[in-house]
Design an enzyme around this catalytic site. Structure first.
Site, PDB file in Angstrom:
ATOM      1  N   SER A 139      43.408 -27.679  23.217  1.00 39.29           N
ATOM      2  CA  SER A 139      42.489 -26.902  22.947  1.00 39.29           C
ATOM      3  C   SER A 139      41.680 -27.509  21.604  1.00 39.29           C
ATOM      4  O   SER A 139      42.194 -28.244  20.823  1.00 39.29           O
ATOM      5  CB  SER A 139      43.035 -25.319  22.464  1.00 39.29           C
ATOM      6  OG  SER A 139      42.179 -24.633  21.536  1.00 39.29           O
ATOM      7  N   TYR A 153      48.778 -20.043  17.755  1.00 36.55           N
ATOM      8  CA  TYR A 153      48.459 -20.738  19.229  1.00 36.55           C
ATOM      9  C   TYR A 153      47.568 -22.238  19.109  1.00 36.55           C
ATOM     10  O   TYR A 153      48.006 -23.063  19.778  1.00 36.55           O
ATOM     11  CB  TYR A 153      47.222 -19.846  19.823  1.00 36.55           C
ATOM     12  CG  TYR A 153      46.388 -20.423  20.853  1.00 36.55           C
ATOM     13  CD1 TYR A 153      46.844 -20.600  22.022  1.00 36.55           C
ATOM     14  CD2 TYR A 153      45.171 -21.190  20.732  1.00 36.55           C
ATOM     15  CE1 TYR A 153      45.921 -20.953  23.318  1.00 36.55           C
ATOM     16  CE2 TYR A 153      44.501 -21.657  21.764  1.00 36.55           C
ATOM     17  CZ  TYR A 153      44.888 -21.501  22.973  1.00 36.55           C
ATOM     18  OH  TYR A 153      44.431 -22.097  24.174  1.00 36.55           O
TER      19      TYR A 153
END
Length: 253
Positions: A139, A153
């Site tokens: 990501s 995350y």
């Protein structure tokens, strides 16, 4: 035809990767917990590309034994496993120390331990057969420590990227390294089930699932070491994210 295993294939980025890779000539193995959705996707892919082979496997990536069985089982049934896309992930989270360690722990279990299990199994297969392509979906948040609900995350996605880089470093300059590729994808804002629909609609940097995955698939097919996807604006922004002074970075996020 090459066989690609995609985890987290029941929706979002995984499902769209399946559609686009099938259109490019790949046989598929689709793995996720929601097998009803996988069966629907399998039917959709075969209707569009009846010449493809599409295997479906129920899989919870936090079950390391099940991951091993699925990855090795797909290789046994298909004859060879050319690519594994470590895509399954979770986006739950809360600011650290605010009473929701359960949400952060669940994300770590899926995104870190689950990714590790998938990578172990994939590399076992690739080492044994002497070739393969490991694709890790990280990501853009992995480039810098992120605040609030994204802290955990982002940390898990940084681990995913570093796991891939470590494998690539190990293989570099070896005979196996000539035949095993390792790719890390850093998606930016792409519409998926993980996004909040209302927030996504208001974000000017958000792109459709189809457009975002098209960039991901192009990078996969090129076999690049890493790619921010879509390249614009995320490749230039990755430099800003890594090097901006903290006060500037905090205003950006």
């Amino acid at each position: 035809m090459p066989t690609t295993l995609i985890t987290g294939a029941s929706s979002g980025l995984g499902a769209e990767m399946a559609r686009q890779l099938a259109a490019r000539g790949h046989d598929l193995a689709l793995a996720a917990r929601r097998t009803d959705r996988l069966e629907e996707l399998r039917a959709e892919v075969l209707a569009a590309h009846p010449e493809r082979t599409v295997l479906v496997r129920a899989l919870d990536v936090t079950d390391a034994e099940a991951v091993h069985e699925v990855v090795h089982g797909v290789r046994a049934e298909a004859g060879t496993l050319d690519r594994v896309v470590v895509n399954a992930g979770l986006g739950k989270g809360a600011p650290i120390g605010t009473g929701r360690p359960d949400a952060n722990r669940e994300t770590v279990e899926t995104n870190v331990l689950g990714a590790l299990a998938q990578t172990e199994a994939a590399m076992e297969v690739f080492r044994d057969q002497g070739h393969g392509h490991l694709v890790m979906v990280s990501s853009m948040s992995a480039f810098r420590g992120m605040p609030k609900a994204v802290t955990t995350y982002a940390a898990t996605k940084a681990m995913v990227a570093m796991l891939a880089e470590g494998i690539r470093t190990e293989l570099h300059g070896t005979a196996l390294g000539e035949r095993v590729q390792v790719t890390v994808l850093y998606p930016g804002y792409i519409v998926s089930e993980m996004n909040d629909a209302t927030a996504a609609a208001k974000n000017p940097l958000m792109v459709s699932t189809e457009k975002g995955v098209r960039a991901m698939v192009a990078a996969i097919e090129k076999g690049v070491d890493s790619a921010c996807v879509p390249r614009l604006p995320w490749a230039p922004l990755s430099v800003v994210m890594k090097h901006a002074p903290l006060p500037v970075f905090k205003r950006l996020v």
